[in-house]
Design a protein around this motif. Structure first.
Motif, PDB file in Angstrom:
ATOM      1  N   ARG A  26     -28.334  16.814 -15.288  1.00  0.00           N
ATOM      2  CA  ARG A  26     -29.483  17.587 -15.769  1.00  0.00           C
ATOM      3  C   ARG A  26     -29.676  18.834 -14.906  1.00  0.00           C
ATOM      4  O   ARG A  26     -29.883  19.933 -15.410  1.00  0.00           O
ATOM      5  N   TYR A  30     -29.559  22.596 -16.076  1.00  0.00           N
ATOM      6  CA  TYR A  30     -30.756  23.409 -15.891  1.00  0.00           C
ATOM      7  C   TYR A  30     -30.412  24.702 -15.161  1.00  0.00           C
ATOM      8  O   TYR A  30     -30.899  25.774 -15.513  1.00  0.00           O
ATOM      9  N   ASP A  35     -33.662  26.106 -18.863  1.00  0.00           N
ATOM     10  CA  ASP A  35     -34.618  25.435 -19.732  1.00  0.00           C
ATOM     11  C   ASP A  35     -34.481  23.934 -19.523  1.00  0.00           C
ATOM     12  O   ASP A  35     -33.472  23.337 -19.907  1.00  0.00           O
ATOM     13  N   LEU A  36     -35.493  23.331 -18.910  1.00  0.00           N
ATOM     14  CA  LEU A  36     -35.440  21.917 -18.566  1.00  0.00           C
ATOM     15  C   LEU A  36     -35.293  21.034 -19.802  1.00  0.00           C
ATOM     16  O   LEU A  36     -34.506  20.087 -19.806  1.00  0.00           O
ATOM     17  N   GLN A  37     -36.015  21.346 -20.863  1.00  0.00           N
ATOM     18  CA  GLN A  37     -35.925  20.523 -22.079  1.00  0.00           C
ATOM     19  C   GLN A  37     -34.524  20.581 -22.672  1.00  0.00           C
ATOM     20  O   GLN A  37     -33.972  19.563 -23.073  1.00  0.00           O
ATOM     21  N   GLN A  38     -33.947  21.758 -22.719  1.00  0.00           N
ATOM     22  CA  GLN A  38     -32.592  21.873 -23.252  1.00  0.00           C
ATOM     23  C   GLN A  38     -31.608  21.113 -22.367  1.00  0.00           C
ATOM     24  O   GLN A  38     -30.711  20.434 -22.877  1.00  0.00           O
ATOM     25  N   GLU A  40     -32.213  18.487 -20.549  1.00  0.00           N
ATOM     26  CA  GLU A  40     -32.389  17.053 -20.813  1.00  0.00           C
ATOM     27  C   GLU A  40     -31.780  16.663 -22.155  1.00  0.00           C
ATOM     28  O   GLU A  40     -31.173  15.591 -22.275  1.00  0.00           O
ATOM     29  N   ASP A  41     -31.914  17.515 -23.161  1.00  0.00           N
ATOM     30  CA  ASP A  41     -31.310  17.234 -24.466  1.00  0.00           C
ATOM     31  C   ASP A  41     -29.785  17.173 -24.359  1.00  0.00           C
ATOM     32  O   ASP A  41     -29.145  16.300 -24.957  1.00  0.00           O
ATOM     33  N   GLN A  44     -28.729  13.952 -22.796  1.00  0.00           N
ATOM     34  CA  GLN A  44     -28.778  12.867 -23.781  1.00  0.00           C
ATOM     35  C   GLN A  44     -27.561  12.913 -24.704  1.00  0.00           C
ATOM     36  O   GLN A  44     -26.951  11.880 -24.984  1.00  0.00           O
ATOM     37  N   GLN A  81     -29.402  30.364 -25.677  1.00  0.00           N
ATOM     38  CA  GLN A  81     -30.001  30.319 -24.356  1.00  0.00           C
ATOM     39  C   GLN A  81     -30.395  31.703 -23.838  1.00  0.00           C
ATOM     40  O   GLN A  81     -31.343  31.819 -23.074  1.00  0.00           O
TER      41      GLN A  81
END
Length: 170
Positions: A26, A30, A35-38, A40-41, A44, A81
């Motif tokens: 992650r 990052y 972008d932290l959400q991206q 994390e996605d 996953q 991005q």
């Protein structure tokens, strides 16, 4: 049971791989996208691909597989991005919980630091963040990126010189 006998398809082994690698993966993503959400996605997605290919991936190769899958997924989203990074650089409004002076100084420093890191060429930024934030050695970074250790050393030196100059001149 040695690690070579571990099956990535076993839930316990898979969970251990997740615990061992998800945070550094992650962080790496990052650093790349901002972008932290991206990030994390993408983590996953990488773990889903690992699970879907668990019979084909040896335990010892799982970390490399995860990073390669995540890196490729990131490169597939690079154009998107650029828009996200541009938006992320816009000042965000926050609740007033600290003194205005403290918030201003903190924001100015963080802006300088983030901008200085963001302005580094991709190779230098990548090496700098992998070394300083994930504590990867130059040798590990070289293996991960598929370049020589000398190239990693050169990128780090250039990154440090540029960061010092940029932050000092602001």
């Amino acid at each position: 049971m040695s690690q070579s006998e571990n099956s990535v398809c076993e839930k316990k082994v898979f969970n251990r791989l997740f615990d061992l690698n998800s945070e550094s993966l992650r962080n790496y993503l990052y650093y790349q996208c901002g972008d932290l959400q991206q990030a994390e996605d993408l983590v996953q997605e990488a773990f889903i691909k690992l699970w879907n290919n668990c019979k084909k991936v040896l335990f010892e190769k799982a970390r490399g597989f995860l990073f390669a899958v995540a890196k490729n997924a990131f490169y597939n989203e690079v154009e998107h991005q650029k828009v996200v990074l541009k938006y992320a650089k816009q000042p965000q409004k926050t609740a007033e919980t600290e003194t205005p002076e403290f918030k201003l100084e903190e924001k100015e420093f963080m802006d300088r630091l983030q901008n200085a890191i963001a302005e580094l060429p991709e190779g230098q930024r990548e090496v700098f963040l992998l070394n300083r934030m994930d504590q990867m050695t130059y040798k590990e970074i070289a293996e991960f990126l598929g370049v020589s250790q000398k190239a990693v050393e050169k990128r780090m030196h250039k990154a440090l010189v540029k960061l010092r100059k940029t932050i000092k001149n602001i």
